[in-house]
Design a protein around this motif. Sequence first.
Motif, mmCIF file in Angstrom:
data_model
loop_
_atom_site.group_PDB
_atom_site.id
_atom_site.type_symbol
_atom_site.label_atom_id
_atom_site.label_comp_id
_atom_site.label_asym_id
_atom_site.label_seq_id
_atom_site.Cartn_x
_atom_site.Cartn_y
_atom_site.Cartn_z
ATOM 1 N N ARG A 50 0.831 -1.252 0.099
ATOM 2 C CA ARG A 50 -0.163 -0.096 -0.151
ATOM 3 C C ARG A 50 0.787 1.515 0.074
ATOM 4 N NH1 ARG A 50 -2.982 3.566 0.201
ATOM 5 N NH2 ARG A 50 -3.353 3.609 2.347
ATOM 6 N N CYS A 51 0.669 2.283 -0.703
ATOM 7 C CA CYS A 51 1.383 3.371 -0.887
ATOM 8 C C CYS A 51 0.626 4.423 0.023
ATOM 9 C CB CYS A 51 1.573 3.720 -2.504
ATOM 10 S SG CYS A 51 2.321 3.088 -3.716
ATOM 11 N N GLY A 52 0.635 4.078 1.090
ATOM 12 C CA GLY A 52 0.656 4.878 2.193
ATOM 13 C C GLY A 52 0.519 4.359 3.741
ATOM 14 N N THR A 53 -0.415 4.978 4.537
ATOM 15 C CA THR A 53 -0.286 4.352 6.080
ATOM 16 C C THR A 53 -1.585 2.958 5.783
ATOM 17 O OG1 THR A 53 0.885 5.821 6.876
ATOM 18 C CG2 THR A 53 -0.416 4.644 8.910
ATOM 19 N N GLY A 54 -2.389 3.567 6.212
ATOM 20 C CA GLY A 54 -4.175 3.036 6.175
ATOM 21 C C GLY A 54 -4.341 1.846 5.423
ATOM 22 N N ILE A 101 -5.823 14.561 17.801
ATOM 23 C CA ILE A 101 -6.101 13.295 18.323
ATOM 24 C C ILE A 101 -5.547 12.592 17.293
ATOM 25 C CG2 ILE A 101 -8.374 11.933 18.101
ATOM 26 C CD1 ILE A 101 -10.246 14.475 18.249
ATOM 27 N N GLY A 102 -4.939 11.817 17.843
ATOM 28 C CA GLY A 102 -3.488 11.074 17.324
ATOM 29 C C GLY A 102 -2.695 11.423 17.276
ATOM 30 N N LEU A 103 -1.603 10.841 17.999
ATOM 31 C CA LEU A 103 0.424 10.907 17.874
ATOM 32 C C LEU A 103 0.764 10.612 17.393
ATOM 33 C CD1 LEU A 103 1.333 14.304 18.888
ATOM 34 C CD2 LEU A 103 1.971 13.484 21.062
ATOM 35 N N HIS A 159 -6.149 12.235 13.307
ATOM 36 C CA HIS A 159 -4.878 11.402 12.327
ATOM 37 C C HIS A 159 -4.717 10.394 13.285
ATOM 38 C CE1 HIS A 159 -2.907 15.261 10.946
ATOM 39 N NE2 HIS A 159 -3.604 16.198 12.083
ATOM 40 N N VAL A 160 -5.316 9.989 13.037
ATOM 41 C CA VAL A 160 -6.073 8.185 13.518
ATOM 42 C C VAL A 160 -7.007 7.398 12.339
ATOM 43 C CG1 VAL A 160 -6.273 9.183 15.768
ATOM 44 C CG2 VAL A 160 -8.170 8.758 14.483
ATOM 45 N N PRO A 161 -6.216 5.729 12.312
ATOM 46 C CA PRO A 161 -6.829 4.916 11.357
ATOM 47 C C PRO A 161 -8.741 4.613 11.836
ATOM 48 C CG PRO A 161 -5.783 3.685 13.349
ATOM 49 C CD PRO A 161 -5.275 5.169 13.087
ATOM 50 N N ILE A 162 -9.647 4.532 10.454
ATOM 51 C CA ILE A 162 -10.183 4.130 11.015
ATOM 52 C C ILE A 162 -10.543 2.777 11.567
ATOM 53 C CG2 ILE A 162 -10.941 3.186 8.732
ATOM 54 C CD1 ILE A 162 -13.009 5.017 10.686
ATOM 55 N N SER A 178 -7.583 11.964 6.923
ATOM 56 C CA SER A 178 -7.166 10.421 8.295
ATOM 57 C C SER A 178 -8.034 10.098 7.075
ATOM 58 C CB SER A 178 -7.690 10.417 9.483
ATOM 59 O OG SER A 178 -6.231 11.313 10.176
ATOM 60 N N ARG A 179 -9.579 9.351 7.334
ATOM 61 C CA ARG A 179 -10.453 8.614 6.652
ATOM 62 C C ARG A 179 -11.774 9.387 7.324
ATOM 63 N NH1 ARG A 179 -6.531 6.978 4.473
ATOM 64 N NH2 ARG A 179 -6.481 5.140 4.399
ATOM 65 N N GLY A 180 -12.609 9.455 6.315
ATOM 66 C CA GLY A 180 -13.924 10.235 5.796
ATOM 67 C C GLY A 180 -14.753 9.653 6.986
ATOM 68 N N GLY A 181 -14.842 8.273 7.691
ATOM 69 C CA GLY A 181 -15.797 7.534 8.555
ATOM 70 C C GLY A 181 -15.338 8.224 9.920
ATOM 71 N N LEU A 182 -14.240 8.728 10.241
ATOM 72 C CA LEU A 182 -13.806 9.536 11.684
ATOM 73 C C LEU A 182 -14.963 10.844 11.981
ATOM 74 C CD1 LEU A 182 -9.613 9.542 11.492
ATOM 75 C CD2 LEU A 182 -11.313 7.993 12.846
#
Length: 254
Positions: A74-78, A148-150, A199-202, A228-232
């Motif tokens: 994956r080109c990215g984190t999530g 939110i998320g460090l 700055h947190v994962p979904i 980050s992700r829309g669902g947050l």
Amino acid sequence: VLITTSSFDLGNFAEAKALRDAGISIETNPFGRRLTEDEIAELVSDNVVAILAGLEPLTNRVLSNAKKLRVIARCGTGLDSVDLDAAKRLGIDVFNTPDAPTQAVAELTLAHMLNMLRHVSTTEASMRNSQWTPLMGSLLATKTIGLIGLGRIGNAVANLAQAFGTRVVAFDPVVKAHQFVHLATLEEVLEQADIVSLHVPITEETFHLIDAQSLARMKQGAFIVNVSRGGLIDESALEQALKSNHFAGAALDC
């Protein structure tokens, strides 16, 4: 090797020559945008051994049809776009690149904050409509940023904010101490921050982490940034908060 992300810079892909010298061809996303499940299912032929993935849905159906697929990078984190259970069952290794987007996303986060505080895009749009409405901006230095998320990106945002002399508070249950960021509870961050940045994962736990109750807890005239992700965020609740003028602005780039 199939490159499905639409923004991959093939010109700077140093390993491309080594792959081609080894007799491996490289195919790219033909649509120039995020692929649908049907599109990626069709592109993943029997000859695809690896995918450099974007955010297209790599579902059980897609992976089951990719008979020779062995690696997803994956080109990215999530990794929420990948069916990890299916990948494990099918013997497909899954990797991400958590460090690659860190600085870019952190700088983009600051750009969104400055844009809202200084009314950059609002004024630009007004001038394109042959109107000039002077808008008084405000200084990032006078604000409190609530993270939110460090993790990697949240910490990079905090480092950039130091250059502006901005106070930073953060909620992250994993982080126990920080050199200059004041750690607080989620409720305290929402109540103290002039700008909240996510700055947190979904996950099941973070889905609609920012709901109507969370929004009501935030300051009148606050801003919120989500890269980050829309669902947050419960976006229906956010819409109501914006319409009621409880919020000064929101930047959603996810």
